[in-house]
Motif scaffolding. Structure first.
Motif, mmCIF file in Angstrom:
data_model
loop_
_atom_site.group_PDB
_atom_site.id
_atom_site.type_symbol
_atom_site.label_atom_id
_atom_site.label_comp_id
_atom_site.label_asym_id
_atom_site.label_seq_id
_atom_site.Cartn_x
_atom_site.Cartn_y
_atom_site.Cartn_z
ATOM 1 N N LYS A 304 25.379 4.677 -25.286
ATOM 2 C CA LYS A 304 24.537 5.740 -25.827
ATOM 3 C C LYS A 304 23.067 5.361 -25.727
ATOM 4 N N GLN A 305 22.272 6.272 -25.154
ATOM 5 C CA GLN A 305 20.844 6.043 -24.993
ATOM 6 C C GLN A 305 20.111 6.493 -26.260
ATOM 7 N N HIS A 306 19.390 5.564 -26.877
ATOM 8 C CA HIS A 306 18.672 5.902 -28.116
ATOM 9 C C HIS A 306 17.442 5.010 -28.238
ATOM 10 N N SER A 307 16.613 5.269 -29.227
ATOM 11 C CA SER A 307 15.301 4.625 -29.332
ATOM 12 C C SER A 307 15.382 3.124 -29.589
ATOM 13 N N LYS A 308 16.464 2.651 -30.221
ATOM 14 C CA LYS A 308 16.580 1.225 -30.537
ATOM 15 C C LYS A 308 17.445 0.460 -29.531
ATOM 16 N N LEU A 309 17.881 1.148 -28.489
ATOM 17 C CA LEU A 309 18.707 0.503 -27.471
ATOM 18 C C LEU A 309 17.934 -0.637 -26.815
ATOM 19 N N ASP A 310 18.590 -1.800 -26.718
ATOM 20 C CA ASP A 310 17.928 -2.968 -26.138
ATOM 21 C C ASP A 310 18.828 -3.580 -25.070
ATOM 22 N N VAL A 311 18.502 -4.803 -24.664
ATOM 23 C CA VAL A 311 19.126 -5.417 -23.489
ATOM 24 C C VAL A 311 20.521 -5.966 -23.762
ATOM 25 N N LEU A 312 21.225 -6.252 -22.669
ATOM 26 C CA LEU A 312 22.511 -6.929 -22.721
ATOM 27 C C LEU A 312 22.363 -8.269 -23.430
ATOM 28 N N ASN A 313 23.242 -8.560 -24.361
ATOM 29 C CA ASN A 313 23.277 -9.869 -25.017
ATOM 30 C C ASN A 313 24.585 -9.984 -25.774
ATOM 31 N N GLY A 314 25.424 -10.881 -25.351
ATOM 32 C CA GLY A 314 26.725 -11.057 -25.978
ATOM 33 C C GLY A 314 27.779 -11.276 -24.914
ATOM 34 N N ILE A 315 28.270 -12.515 -24.801
ATOM 35 C CA ILE A 315 29.292 -12.867 -23.812
ATOM 36 C C ILE A 315 30.404 -13.590 -24.547
ATOM 37 N N ALA A 316 31.626 -13.098 -24.457
ATOM 38 C CA ALA A 316 32.754 -13.742 -25.132
ATOM 39 C C ALA A 316 33.947 -13.784 -24.181
ATOM 40 N N TYR A 317 34.492 -14.966 -23.984
ATOM 41 C CA TYR A 317 35.651 -15.132 -23.105
ATOM 42 C C TYR A 317 36.929 -15.118 -23.931
ATOM 43 N N HIS A 318 37.898 -14.315 -23.477
ATOM 44 C CA HIS A 318 39.209 -14.256 -24.121
ATOM 45 C C HIS A 318 40.193 -15.028 -23.234
ATOM 46 N N PRO A 319 40.532 -16.270 -23.601
ATOM 47 C CA PRO A 319 41.332 -17.113 -22.700
ATOM 48 C C PRO A 319 42.731 -16.579 -22.424
ATOM 49 N N GLU A 320 43.364 -15.919 -23.407
ATOM 50 C CA GLU A 320 44.714 -15.394 -23.184
ATOM 51 C C GLU A 320 44.690 -14.199 -22.220
ATOM 52 N N ARG A 321 43.677 -13.367 -22.333
ATOM 53 C CA ARG A 321 43.574 -12.198 -21.451
ATOM 54 C C ARG A 321 42.861 -12.531 -20.148
ATOM 55 N N GLU A 322 42.182 -13.698 -20.121
ATOM 56 C CA GLU A 322 41.402 -14.145 -18.961
ATOM 57 C C GLU A 322 40.374 -13.102 -18.557
ATOM 58 N N THR A 323 39.727 -12.527 -19.563
ATOM 59 C CA THR A 323 38.679 -11.539 -19.331
ATOM 60 C C THR A 323 37.449 -11.904 -20.142
ATOM 61 N N ILE A 324 36.334 -11.274 -19.787
ATOM 62 C CA ILE A 324 35.068 -11.499 -20.478
ATOM 63 C C ILE A 324 34.676 -10.210 -21.201
ATOM 64 N N PHE A 325 34.234 -10.349 -22.430
ATOM 65 C CA PHE A 325 33.749 -9.212 -23.216
ATOM 66 C C PHE A 325 32.229 -9.297 -23.287
ATOM 67 N N VAL A 326 31.561 -8.183 -22.982
ATOM 68 C CA VAL A 326 30.097 -8.157 -23.025
ATOM 69 C C VAL A 326 29.615 -6.918 -23.771
ATOM 70 N N THR A 327 28.504 -7.088 -24.453
ATOM 71 C CA THR A 327 27.849 -5.972 -25.133
ATOM 72 C C THR A 327 26.353 -6.252 -25.128
ATOM 73 N N GLY A 328 25.621 -5.497 -25.953
ATOM 74 C CA GLY A 328 24.177 -5.673 -25.994
ATOM 75 C C GLY A 328 23.616 -5.369 -27.362
ATOM 76 N N LYS A 329 22.318 -5.503 -27.471
ATOM 77 C CA LYS A 329 21.622 -5.261 -28.736
ATOM 78 C C LYS A 329 21.586 -3.761 -29.010
ATOM 79 N N ASN A 330 22.244 -3.367 -30.096
ATOM 80 C CA ASN A 330 22.337 -1.964 -30.496
ATOM 81 C C ASN A 330 23.082 -1.097 -29.481
ATOM 82 N N TRP A 331 24.095 -1.688 -28.845
ATOM 83 C CA TRP A 331 24.983 -0.944 -27.957
ATOM 84 C C TRP A 331 26.154 -0.377 -28.774
ATOM 85 N N ASP A 332 26.629 0.788 -28.390
ATOM 86 C CA ASP A 332 27.756 1.389 -29.098
ATOM 87 C C ASP A 332 29.092 1.091 -28.420
#
Length: 342
Positions: A304-332
């Protein structure tokens, strides 16, 4: 008469002092030569002494960052970045010490990675995400901004907050990592971090930073902790007392990568978000060399595009699923992705 003698003695003292200054390496015009201006991992150093006054030199020994090296050392097992070469030169009965600073670059071009979105989950749009990590299948998040910083345990599939504590108003929360049932959370400019019990969120300890400038990102390899401070440096921390043992500097074949932010340890590599770039670099923790780059820029257009939307930040690896989860500052949204070489 006594006053005249005093000035004569003072003048002689000054003359002798100045004569002593002339014996410095600067006056001798000695300097360290390297075979090339820029060096890469795997290059041969080929050191020599520039001696324009043709002084009679005795033995010469070299060090790099305080460790002995040969004049023709192969730079294959060293960390990258700024290095200080020291030469100790015997001239008669004295030893002159001279130094030279060089930069050591990586010897490979980073691989370019893209990604495939596997799932999309809801994320709290008010969370200014600074740290994200899975531990025993549960997702933990640290958020920033003064008077808004939090530590949370979150149901990643629904976005439900399962546990939450607020930091005191003066603290700006930063990255987090979890090791041996302890959560390590950084703050930005307060020069301190917090340790919590992972189950109760009870604060166990406060630790102070060392030479690192600020607190940005943190991760662990199952034993030691790695901390970024917004520069090109990543500091290795002792997990027992949180002292900074050493550091690596993150470089490509062209130069350093500053503004390293959130960190995640994945399969023996450090994944680091670059602040304001919406991308991630994959780092060799032994050398600091960048092995790969992931371009996550298109993800920001999917939230969602909004006034407080900021950059990507947040990396989490799920070893059982072998996938990476990413989000950002004020991302929905929280994205589950798989990466692949382009």
């Amino acid at each position: 008469m006594q006053l005249a003698k005093y000035f004569i003695l003072l003048s002689l003292s000054l003359i002798l002092t100045n004569c002593g200054d002339k014996s410095t390496s600067k006056q001798l015009s000695l300097s360290i030569n390297t075979s090339v201006k820029s060096l890469m991992l795997g290059d041969t150093l080929n050191l020599s002494i520039n001696n324009p006054k043709n002084l009679t030199l005795g033995s010469v020994s070299y060090e790099m960052d305080g460790k002995p090296i040969d004049h023709n050392s192969i730079l294959s097992t060293m960390t990258l970045g700024e290095k200080t070469i020291t030469a100790k030169i015997k001239i008669g009965e004295t030893t002159e010490t001279i130094t030279k600073t060089i930069q050591l670059f990586n010897n490979k071009i980073p691989e370019i990675y893209t990604y495939e979105i596997v799932n999309t989950f809801p994320h709290d749009i008010t969370s200014y995400t600074q740290g994200l990590e899975f531990y025993k299948g549960e997702l933990y998040e640290s958020t920033g901004q003064k008077k808004e910083s939090k530590l949370r345990k979150v149901n990643f599939e629904t976005g439900e907050v399962l546990k939450n504590i607020n930091l005191e108003d003066q603290y700006f929360g930063e990255g987090l990592t979890i090791l041996n049932d302890k959560i390590y959370q950084l703050t930005w400019q307060a020069k301190r971090g917090f340790i919590y019990d992972v189950n109760s969120f009870e604060q166990l300890e406060i630790f102070n930073y060392g030479t690192s400038k600020e607190g940005w990102g943190i991760c662990n390899d199952g034993d030691a902790l790695y901390k970024s401070d917004g520069t090109e440096k990543i500091f290795l921390l002792n997990s027992e007392d949180l002292t900074e043992q050493s550091h690596i500097e993150v470089y490509t074949e062209k130069g350093k990568i500053p503004s390293l932010n959130e960190l995640e340890w994945i399969d023996g590599k450090i994944f680091a978000n670059i602040y304001q770039r919406n991308g991630v670099v994959i780092i060799n923790p032994k050398t600091g060399g960048v092995d790969g780059v992931i371009d996550f820029k298109p993800l920001k257009k999917l939230v969602k595009q909004h006034s407080k939307l900021d950059v990507l930040n947040g990396i989490a690896y799920h070893p059982e699923r072998e996938t990476i989860f990413v989000t950002g500052k004020n991302w929905d949204k929280l994205f589950e992705v798989k990466i692949k070489k382009r």
